[in-house]
Design an enzyme around this catalytic site. Structure first.
Site, mmCIF file in Angstrom:
data_model
loop_
_atom_site.group_PDB
_atom_site.id
_atom_site.type_symbol
_atom_site.label_atom_id
_atom_site.label_comp_id
_atom_site.label_asym_id
_atom_site.label_seq_id
_atom_site.Cartn_x
_atom_site.Cartn_y
_atom_site.Cartn_z
ATOM 1 N N GLU A 114 36.721 46.321 39.698
ATOM 2 C CA GLU A 114 37.187 45.103 39.040
ATOM 3 C C GLU A 114 36.678 45.207 37.617
ATOM 4 O OE1 GLU A 114 38.956 43.180 40.736
ATOM 5 O OE2 GLU A 114 38.428 43.430 42.838
ATOM 6 N N ARG B 299 47.012 45.383 51.042
ATOM 7 C CA ARG B 299 46.898 44.940 52.443
ATOM 8 C C ARG B 299 47.900 45.697 53.310
ATOM 9 N NH1 ARG B 299 43.985 42.967 49.618
ATOM 10 N NH2 ARG B 299 43.120 40.882 49.472
ATOM 11 N N ASP C 252 50.009 41.777 38.712
ATOM 12 C CA ASP C 252 49.512 40.879 37.668
ATOM 13 C C ASP C 252 48.104 41.264 37.187
ATOM 14 O OD1 ASP C 252 48.212 40.242 39.991
ATOM 15 O OD2 ASP C 252 48.463 38.072 39.814
ATOM 16 N N HIS D 202 41.368 47.105 39.153
ATOM 17 C CA HIS D 202 41.831 45.732 39.355
ATOM 18 C C HIS D 202 41.238 44.834 38.275
ATOM 19 C CE1 HIS D 202 43.354 46.225 43.606
ATOM 20 N NE2 HIS D 202 42.705 47.356 43.421
ATOM 21 N N TYR E 285 33.943 39.706 50.383
ATOM 22 C CA TYR E 285 34.859 39.015 51.306
ATOM 23 C C TYR E 285 35.673 40.091 51.980
ATOM 24 C CZ TYR E 285 38.149 39.696 47.444
ATOM 25 O OH TYR E 285 38.907 40.240 46.451
HETATM 26 ZN ZN LIG Z 1 43.634 43.452 42.446
#
Ligand SMILES: [Zn+2]
Ligand SMILES: *[C@@H]1O[C@H](CO)[C@@H](O)[C@H](O)[C@H]1NC(C)=O
Ligand SMILES: *[C@@H]1O[C@H](CO)[C@@H](O)[C@H](O)[C@H]1NC(C)=O
Ligand SMILES: *[C@@H]1O[C@H](CO)[C@@H](O)[C@H](O)[C@H]1NC(C)=O
Ligand SMILES: *[C@@H]1O[C@H](CO)[C@@H](O)[C@H](O)[C@H]1NC(C)=O
Ligand SMILES: *[C@@H]1O[C@H](CO)[C@@H](O)[C@H](O)[C@H]1NC(C)=O
Length: 499
Positions: free
Chosen positions: A313, A192, A132, A231, A291
């Site tokens: 990002e 992940r 997405d 991203h 994070y």
């Molecule tokens: Zn991402």
């Protein structure tokens, strides 16, 4: 930092959809997308649940509307193949495997010698890791076409084509894209799904997703110097480590912290406004201080592939209206070009040779004070060591069966060329420094040449050795110059041989 910051410019229905979706969804951001709300909502010190590969919820309907104007997977495949036909003499199209649902993972390689092993660094861009977050896959197709259209006249595009092997994987997660969701068809978060240095989240090999396996295999086949995955959901250049050993959120520096800060800043400073971020000073962040995540692709690249990977990002809005893509391209264009070029324009580059026969030695390079090894290539023994500029470095070249050799250099803004000649381990030999060769080599145009370590046993063999060594040096210099001729690095630099 929450999800779907509403886009002010995209009209009322879009805002409604976005608002509704962020209402019902737990906070999900792109790199992380921790599904447990507690983690991203304020009290960020909580210890991290590492078992987060599986994604709980997704808002599929909302994104169907948004997909208008974006390439479908088959549009993308056509675009890749059309690129291959149009720009065939500077590119090669190949697939690194298939997604869970059998969609090929196409790669565009851009180089003046695509598919050929050369003594040049390789860079990769990976888009659409999260299904997405589709901006990256669009920008990467634009990037490839822009380079093809401009490399004859644009110096930066030309530099990339001539000095870098640029590999572009527009989508790592085509299934997630067509299902309008973050994970792959198995609902696994691919960022992940990699082996982790601290927590074996998923170290069962049979459970690893086909997309992840394809990337891991790719990393074994191509020696990448650096890379970036694209991203959406924030505006920042993120660098390792992504995870901490104690599962807590805090700055966790990897050995190449300086190098990574430099690379991340390269991206943010050429970006339209990434570096003016209020949330992230300079528009960059250490992953774990933002994070922590575990099983991510970035740390895996650095640890297991000798590849310095950033997680970029590139848009606050994960899925902006397609009409914003040209603007996003303009915002990211110079960053993408400069980052890809940096693998040849920055750092220390060279080859490692044997003093025995002048042949290439596929050894390795390390830097005093940085606990990290960069391997030289098998075929040409070329190494490419990115480092932050304006610094002094003690560079060590080593290879099993040879005596290591080191030298201290001052790296300025541009790339530096530094070759090594290693002597075989022969414990009983007496080392002798040969004076006089230096003058000869300096006259030939190389500065700072120092030849040491030629050894011999008796006087009677001296004459023979001098002849052999002279021939070797002539051959060696011949190779060096032809090598340097086609590798025109970005800026004036010193050339050195550590012999
Ligand atoms: Zn991402
Ligand atoms: C971490 O969280 C715990 C409980 O949620 C709290 O008691 C503690 O004060 C927090 N520590 C910091 C440094 O915020
Ligand atoms: C590729 O082909 C184009 C057009 O024929 C030409 O201008 C260009 O120089 C070629 N590039 C290389 C690297 O051969
Ligand atoms: C960057 O520019 C975009 C578009 O003008 C804007 O939405 C965004 O808030 C800006 N971000 C920063 C960090 O300045
Ligand atoms: C260097 O890194 C390796 C892992 O790559 C680690 O095992 C080792 O302890 C580190 N050495 C030092 C001195 O930090
Ligand atoms: C590196 O160089 C220094 C001084 O030039 C020397 O003392 C040291 O032993 C060298 N290290 C290696 C591993 O060769």
């Amino acid at each position: 930092m929450e999800v779907s910051p509403s886009s002010s410019s995209s009209g009322v229905p879009l805002i409604l959809i976005l608002c509704l979706s962020s209402f019902f969804l737990p906070p999900v951001i792109c790199r992380g997308g921790e599904s447990l709300p507690l983690f991203r909502s304020g009290s960020l010190n909580g210890s991290y649940s590492v078992n987060t590969r599986r994604i709980l919820k997704d808002d599929v309907e909302a994104k169907d509307t948004l997909a208008k104007g974006y390439m479908t997977n088959s549009d993308l495949e056509h675009a890749v193949k059309a690129f291959g036909r149009r720009c065939g003499n500077i590119s090669r199209i190949y697939s690194i495997g298939k997604s869970f649902n059998g969609v090929p993972l196409w790669v565009i390689e851009i180089s003046d010698n695509p598919g050929k092993e050369e003594a040049k660094p390789a860079f990769k861009f990976v888009g659409n890791v999260h299904g997405d977050e589709p901006v990256g896959r669009e920008l990467l197709i634009i990037l490839a076409n822009w380079i093809c259209d401009n490399y004859v006249r644009d110096p930066l595009a030309k530099f990339i084509v001539e000095n870098v092997h640029l590999h572009i994987l527009p989508t790592m997660n085509p299934d997630g894209f067509s299902l309008r969701k973050r994970g792959n068809a198995n609902n696994i978060d691919l960022n992940r799904d990699f082996p982790d240095q601290f927590f074996s989240v998923n170290n069962v090999i049979s459970a690893r997703q086909p997309e992840t396996r394809a990337i891991m295999k790719w990393l074994k086949e191509v020696r990448f110097t650096a890379s970036a995955s694209l991203h959406g959901g924030a505006l920042v250049a993120n660098y390792p480590w992504d995870g901490t050993e104690d599962k807590r959120k805090h700055y966790y520096a990897c050995p190449d912290d300086e190098t990574f800060r430099f690379l991340a800043s390269t991206y943010s400073h050429f970006h339209y406004n990434m570096s003016s971020s209020k949330e992230f000073p300079e528009g960059i962040t250490n992953g774990a201080s933002w994070y922590p995540i575990y099983g991510g692709m970035q740390d895996y690249n650095y640890i297991h592939a000798g590849c310095l990977e950033l997680t970029l990002e590139i848009s606050d809005d994960k899925w902006p209206a397609a009409s914003e893509l040209p603007t996003l391209w303009e915002y990211n264009k110079m960053s993408m070009l400069h980052l890809a070029a940096s693998v040849a324009k920055r750092g220390i580059h060279g080859r490692i040779y044997s003093s025995n026969n002048g042949g290439p030695l596929p050894g390795a390079i390390s830097i005093n004070g940085i606990n990290y090894t960069v391997e030289a290539g098998k075929a040409f023994a070329d190494y490419h060591r990115l480092l932050a500029p304006d610094n002094k470095y003690e560079v060590l070249a080593f290879m099993h069966g040879y005596k290591p050799k080191n030298t201290t250099v001052f790296l300025e803004g541009g790339a530096m060329s530094l070759d090594f000649v290693l002597d075989p381990e022969t414990g009983s030999l007496r080392e002798t420094k040969v004076k006089g060769w230096c003058d000869c080599n300096c006259n030939a145009g190389i500065q700072g040449v120092e030849l040491t370590g030629f050894a011999w046993w008796t006087q009677s063999q001296l004459y023979f050795l001098v002849v052999v060594v002279t021939i070797f040096i002539l051959i060696f210099l011949g190779r060096r110059f032809s090598f340097l001729k086609y590798r025109q690095l970005g800026s004036p630099k010193r050339t050195m041989v550590m012999a």
